[in-house]
Structure formats: structure tokens, C-alpha cells
Design a protein around this motif. Structure first.
Motif, PDB file in Angstrom:
ATOM      1  N   HIS A  92       4.710   3.031  -5.961  1.00  0.00           N
ATOM      2  CA  HIS A  92       3.325   3.254  -6.452  1.00  0.00           C
ATOM      3  C   HIS A  92       2.314   3.054  -5.321  1.00  0.00           C
ATOM      4  O   HIS A  92       2.553   2.323  -4.365  1.00  0.00           O
ATOM      5  CB  HIS A  92       3.008   2.311  -7.615  1.00  0.00           C
ATOM      6  CG  HIS A  92       3.090   0.845  -7.265  1.00  0.00           C
ATOM      7  ND1 HIS A  92       2.002   0.103  -6.868  1.00  0.00           N
ATOM      8  CD2 HIS A  92       4.148  -0.004  -7.245  1.00  0.00           C
ATOM      9  CE1 HIS A  92       2.380  -1.140  -6.637  1.00  0.00           C
ATOM     10  NE2 HIS A  92       3.674  -1.235  -6.847  1.00  0.00           N
ATOM     11  N   VAL A  96      -3.204  -4.158  -7.116  1.00  0.00           N
ATOM     12  CA  VAL A  96      -3.957  -5.144  -7.903  1.00  0.00           C
ATOM     13  C   VAL A  96      -5.295  -5.359  -7.191  1.00  0.00           C
ATOM     14  O   VAL A  96      -5.578  -4.723  -6.185  1.00  0.00           O
ATOM     15  CB  VAL A  96      -3.175  -6.468  -8.032  1.00  0.00           C
ATOM     16  CG1 VAL A  96      -1.909  -6.270  -8.852  1.00  0.00           C
ATOM     17  CG2 VAL A  96      -2.843  -7.048  -6.657  1.00  0.00           C
ATOM     18  N   ASP A 103       2.755  -3.813  -1.181  1.00  0.00           N
ATOM     19  CA  ASP A 103       3.256  -3.740  -2.557  1.00  0.00           C
ATOM     20  C   ASP A 103       3.151  -2.297  -3.047  1.00  0.00           C
ATOM     21  O   ASP A 103       2.059  -1.771  -3.203  1.00  0.00           O
ATOM     22  CB  ASP A 103       2.410  -4.672  -3.428  1.00  0.00           C
ATOM     23  CG  ASP A 103       2.744  -4.556  -4.910  1.00  0.00           C
ATOM     24  OD1 ASP A 103       2.078  -5.213  -5.715  1.00  0.00           O
ATOM     25  OD2 ASP A 103       3.670  -3.795  -5.257  1.00  0.00           O
ATOM     26  N   GLU A 137       1.109   1.744 -11.536  1.00  0.00           N
ATOM     27  CA  GLU A 137       2.187   0.774 -11.794  1.00  0.00           C
ATOM     28  C   GLU A 137       1.601  -0.582 -12.139  1.00  0.00           C
ATOM     29  O   GLU A 137       2.143  -1.337 -12.943  1.00  0.00           O
ATOM     30  CB  GLU A 137       3.069   0.656 -10.530  1.00  0.00           C
ATOM     31  CG  GLU A 137       4.345  -0.113 -10.739  1.00  0.00           C
ATOM     32  CD  GLU A 137       4.125  -1.619 -10.651  1.00  0.00           C
ATOM     33  OE1 GLU A 137       3.141  -2.032 -10.011  1.00  0.00           O
ATOM     34  OE2 GLU A 137       4.929  -2.367 -11.231  1.00  0.00           O
ATOM     35  N   GLU A 138       0.441  -0.904 -11.548  1.00  0.00           N
ATOM     36  CA  GLU A 138      -0.090  -2.255 -11.757  1.00  0.00           C
ATOM     37  C   GLU A 138      -0.743  -2.422 -13.126  1.00  0.00           C
ATOM     38  O   GLU A 138      -0.806  -3.528 -13.659  1.00  0.00           O
ATOM     39  CB  GLU A 138      -1.125  -2.566 -10.670  1.00  0.00           C
ATOM     40  CG  GLU A 138      -0.556  -2.562  -9.254  1.00  0.00           C
ATOM     41  CD  GLU A 138       0.433  -3.693  -9.000  1.00  0.00           C
ATOM     42  OE1 GLU A 138       0.959  -3.796  -7.905  1.00  0.00           O
ATOM     43  OE2 GLU A 138       0.704  -4.483  -9.940  1.00  0.00           O
ATOM     44  N   GLN A 205       8.510  -9.697  -3.071  1.00  0.00           N
ATOM     45  CA  GLN A 205       7.396 -10.421  -3.717  1.00  0.00           C
ATOM     46  C   GLN A 205       7.833 -11.825  -4.143  1.00  0.00           C
ATOM     47  O   GLN A 205       7.192 -12.438  -5.005  1.00  0.00           O
ATOM     48  CB  GLN A 205       6.857  -9.641  -4.926  1.00  0.00           C
ATOM     49  CG  GLN A 205       6.332  -8.251  -4.530  1.00  0.00           C
ATOM     50  CD  GLN A 205       5.819  -7.460  -5.706  1.00  0.00           C
ATOM     51  OE1 GLN A 205       6.563  -7.100  -6.602  1.00  0.00           O
ATOM     52  NE2 GLN A 205       4.526  -7.155  -5.690  1.00  0.00           N
ATOM     53  N   HIS A 393       0.761  -9.700  -3.980  1.00  0.00           N
ATOM     54  CA  HIS A 393      -0.474  -9.678  -4.800  1.00  0.00           C
ATOM     55  C   HIS A 393      -1.518 -10.556  -4.133  1.00  0.00           C
ATOM     56  O   HIS A 393      -2.262 -11.296  -4.785  1.00  0.00           O
ATOM     57  CB  HIS A 393      -0.185 -10.148  -6.234  1.00  0.00           C
ATOM     58  CG  HIS A 393       0.471  -9.065  -7.047  1.00  0.00           C
ATOM     59  ND1 HIS A 393       0.661  -9.145  -8.406  1.00  0.00           N
ATOM     60  CD2 HIS A 393       0.991  -7.878  -6.685  1.00  0.00           C
ATOM     61  CE1 HIS A 393       1.251  -8.035  -8.849  1.00  0.00           C
ATOM     62  NE2 HIS A 393       1.474  -7.267  -7.822  1.00  0.00           N
TER      63      HIS A 393
END
Ligand code: HGY
Ligand code: MN
Ligand code: MN
Length: 426
Positions: A92, A96, A103, A137-138, A205, A393
Motif C-alpha cells: 500500500h 497513518v 510501511d 490499507e491503513e 513493524q 507507524h
């Protein structure tokens, strides 16, 4: 006699492909709604700009490119026979708020670079490859998520088009403003016979690979997740004049509920729970809050554990609301079952990691990924990359060029050894 001309400075840069991948992630980090931080939400102008850059990278890598009705950038690299079934890669490109730059994005970039390497060698595989850059995705802008991957899996709930963001814009309107036609969403559903599998590279992550001293890990499964929007209804009153015993304070009720979420998670092995967002209304220093809203995120590799924990929380939060004489509304906005990665893809990734001289290490994913939505469509596989301190994140997200290079090499080896016959075996 003139000294021999010194050799040109050979690129001393070790791990050039890995360094290039990190450079591209840095370049994409420019597309943000908050200069100085990285926030790129679904269907925003910055998403559109990033999609354009990714589309151009896909074209340079020899792919034909389109942006589908869910705003997913889809690059396709034909195999030796035109219009062959495809192995899907990708991740993706949404983030965020105040995100790290790897990410999701790094998985898209590494997939594009792997296809680019094949293209540079004039190599075609016995199947097509598609690289997917999903935009949702988030699930930060709208109280829905995995929109792009669910569209391909044919599992989108049309009702989600009415989901609204903080500005009251519906997902439907945002898609139309982005240039997408929501009526085309159902037609995105893929024929499972034409999809050989979905493989996503993604940073871990978490801290496990770093603790193991490994650059990559093979994912065994992805935890299931529930998201709940909680709303507490109290009674606004004067902070100075209302006696403590007579209050119906929405914020103190929320505070007790938030601690109940933590207490249930601490008491439940195999479950993690997070309250990531809290709000109070009217939000004035001298007003007892009439309202409070907060989010609950539950994760577990075992769906039964997650379901039991959610039921226990419903009971406990209702008990707190009754005792404090406040109202409570709980709305489940997301429920995605855990998924097990396809043993065949896990085995093929293990072979590739071994061929490249790394120790194969298997681990589960506590984080959610588009693979959760793709699992009903096709076999799913994931390869994790180590990230420093397991931080994600967060703008402190860090990946080394060496690890990005190693992951890219595993992916290329995987592609060159991928056998489409029997690929859809689960
Ligand atoms: O929430 C997750 O696990 C993912 O980062 N969206
Ligand atoms: Mn991600
Ligand atoms: Mn994420």
C-alpha cells in the motif's frame, strides 16, 4: 610522465538496489498533507501525486499501467504467453498520520524494482506479474479499510461507500473527486483462475527479526483484527458548580473504559488491544464533558480469542456505563479474520532465502496487511524486512540498504523459480 589517469570513482555504494529502494521511498515521502511529517491518506491530492509517481516507475520497469476504480495503481508485466494468469505483488502507498516512510511503500518499490530487473534483462516468466499499489490499507481517513484489495477479492460491501471522513465527505464522493467511478467497483473482482497468488514484502513493524539478527523473515500468518468506534453520552455541566456525586462525566467514564480495554488484553494471552484515538466534547476546560469518543483495536492470530474478548469488553463497558449513568454506543467498524499464509508460498520463500545464504526464519504478523483481504481470492505469502528497533507507524521507522537489497534479491529469486503449475494449491 603523466600519471595514469586515476580510475573513475567506481560506485563505492554497497547495496545499490537497496539504496535505490530507500531513495524512492524518500522521494514518495514528499507527497504529504503535512510538510515536515508524512501523512498521506486515501484519495487525497497527495495520494493522487504519489500514485502518479508510482505509475511512472512501473512504466519505466516495462509494465503497462492503469489506476482502477478503487484508486489502486495496477502495473502489469506480461509473461512468455500474453494474457497469462498473474502472480500479484505489491503493498500500500497510503500511510497513518505522522508515519514512517517504509510501511507499505517499500513493498511496492521492491516489487517494481524486481520487475524492472527482469525487464532490463529482457526476461519473461511463465506467468504475468502484476504490481499493486493499494491506496487504503491503513483505513485512517474513513472508518473502513482494505478497500482496494477487497475490490479485487470481490468482497467489498457497497454500504462502505457511504462511510464519511471527519469532514463529512463520503467515500463515494471522494472516489469520484479522485477520478474513479464507484459503479465500476464490482467489476474489479478478479477471476480466481487468473490469479496465481499474492506476495507482499513489508517491514516487520516489530522487534523479532532484529533480535534474531536477520534481514528478512517469512510470514506464517496475519493476525485477525476488530475495530470498534465507542461513543459515551454524558451530561454537560459547570466544572465549578456541579458536585462530584451528581456528575455524568463522559470523560471519566471513557477513562475507566479505556483502562478496562487494557485490563482485558493483559488478562488474555494471544490478544493485543489498543485505544489509539480519544475525543471529548465540547472539549472546554471548565465544562464537564457531555460526550466522549474513542477507538478500540483488537488483534489476535486466533479469531475465537478475539471474538470472546470483544464480547467480554461489550459486557464490561456496558457495566461501567450503567454504574456511571452515562450512555454507551459501540459500533464495530472492521472485522477481518486472521489468515494463514499458503504453505506453498512459505516453502518457496524459504527456498529462496536459503539459496541466498540467509537463515530462513518463520514468524506471524501482528500487524494487518492487504493480504487479509486477498486471502479469499488466492494463496497469500509475505516476506518481512527487519526494521530498526521494530519501530513503525512513526517517523523513526528505519530500514538499511543492505536489508532492502537482501529482500529484493529474495523476491527476484522467488520470481525466477516460481512455477505457475499448481500455484493456486493452498
Ligand atoms: O493496522 C494495521 O495493522 C495496519 O498497519 N493497517
Ligand atoms: Mn502496512
Ligand atoms: Mn501500517
Amino acid at each position: 610522465m603523466r600519471p595514469a589517469k586515476a580510475l573513475p570513482d567506481l560506485p563505492t555504494q554497497a547495496h545499490p538496489a537497496g539504496a535505490e529502494a530507500l531513495r524512492r521511498c524518500a522521494e514518495l515521502a514528499r507527497f504529504t498533507s503535512h510538510p515536515g511529517a508524512l501523512t498521506r491518506l486515501y484519495l487525497t491530492p497527495e495520494h493522487r501525486a504519489a500514485a502518479g509517481e508510482v505509475a511512472e516507475w512501473m512504466r519505466q520497469a516495462g509494465m503497462t499501467v492503469a489506476i482502477d476504480a478503487a484508486a489502486t495503481v495496477v502495473g502489469r508485466y506480461e509473461g512468455t504467453t500474453p494474457d497469462a494468469p498473474a502472480l500479484l505483488l505489491g503493498s500500500h502507498i497510503d500511510t497513518v498520520r505522522d508515519a514512517g516512510r517504509y510501511d507499505g511503500i517499500l513493498g511496492v518499490v521492491l516489487a517494481i524494482q524486481a520487475v524492472g530487473a527482469l525487464h532490463a534483462r529482457g526476461e519473461r516468466l511463465p506467468c504475468a506479474i502484476e504490481v499493486l499499489a493499494f491506496g487504503d490499507e491503513e483505513g485512517v481517513r474513513f472508518p473502513v479499510t482494505l478497500t482496494g484489495s477487497r475490490a479485487l477479492a470481490g468482497t467489498l460491501d457497497p454500504a462502505m461507500l457511504e462511510a464519511v471522513d471527519d469532514d463529512g465527505i463520503t467515500l463515494r464522493a471522494a472516489l469520484e473527486r479522485f477520478g474513479c467511478d464507484p459503479t465500476e467497483l464490482p467489476s474489479l473482482a478478479r477471476d480466481p483462475r487468473r490469479v496465481l497468488g499474492y506476495l507482499e514484502l513489508h517491514i516487520e513493524q516489530g522487534p523479532v527479526l532484529e533480535a534474531e539478527g536477520l534481514p528478512v523473515g517469512i510470514v506464517t500468518g496475519i493476525a485477525g483484527a476488530s475495530r470498534v468506534a465507542a461513543e459515551v453520552v454524558g451530561v454537560a455541566a459547570h466544572a465549578g458548580a456541579m458536585p462530584m456525586a451528581a456528575r455524568h462525566d463522559a470523560v471519566t467514564a471513557m477513562a475507566e473504559m479505556v483502562l478496562a480495554v487494557e485490563r482485558v488484553a493483559l488478562a488474555t494471552p494471544g490478544l493485543v488491544a489498543t485505544v489509539g484515538r480519544v475525543e471529548a466534547t465540547p472539549g472546554a476546560v471548565n465544562v464537564i464533558a457531555s460526550g466522549a469518543r474513542f477507538t478500540i483495536d483488537l488483534r489476535s492470530a486466533d479469531d475465537a480469542i478475539r471474538a470472546r474478548a470483544l464480547e467480554r469488553l461489550r459486557r464490561e463497558l456496558a457495566g461501567i456505563a450503567t454504574r456511571r449513568a452515562v450512555g454507551l454506543r459501540l459500533r464495530e467498524t472492521y472485522d477481518e479474520p486472521a489468515c494463514t499464509c499458503a504453505p506453498r508460498l512459505v516453502g518457496a520463500l524459504t527456498d529462496s532465502v536459503t539459496r541466498l545464504g540467509q537463515r530462513p526464519f518463520l514468524l506471524p504478523s501482528g500487524a494487518g496487511h492487504d493480504g487479509l483481504a486477498m486471502a479469499p481470492l488466492c494463496p497469500v505469502g509475505m516476506l518481512f524486512l527487519r526494521c530498526e528497533g521494530g519501530i513503525s507507524h512513526s517517523p523513526e521507522e528505519r530500514v538499511t540498504a543492505a536489508d532492502a537489497e537482501a529482500a529484493g534479491q529474495v523476491l527476484l529469486d522467488f520470481l525466477c523459480h516460481f512455477d505457475p503449475r499448481g500455484a493456486t494449491a493452498r
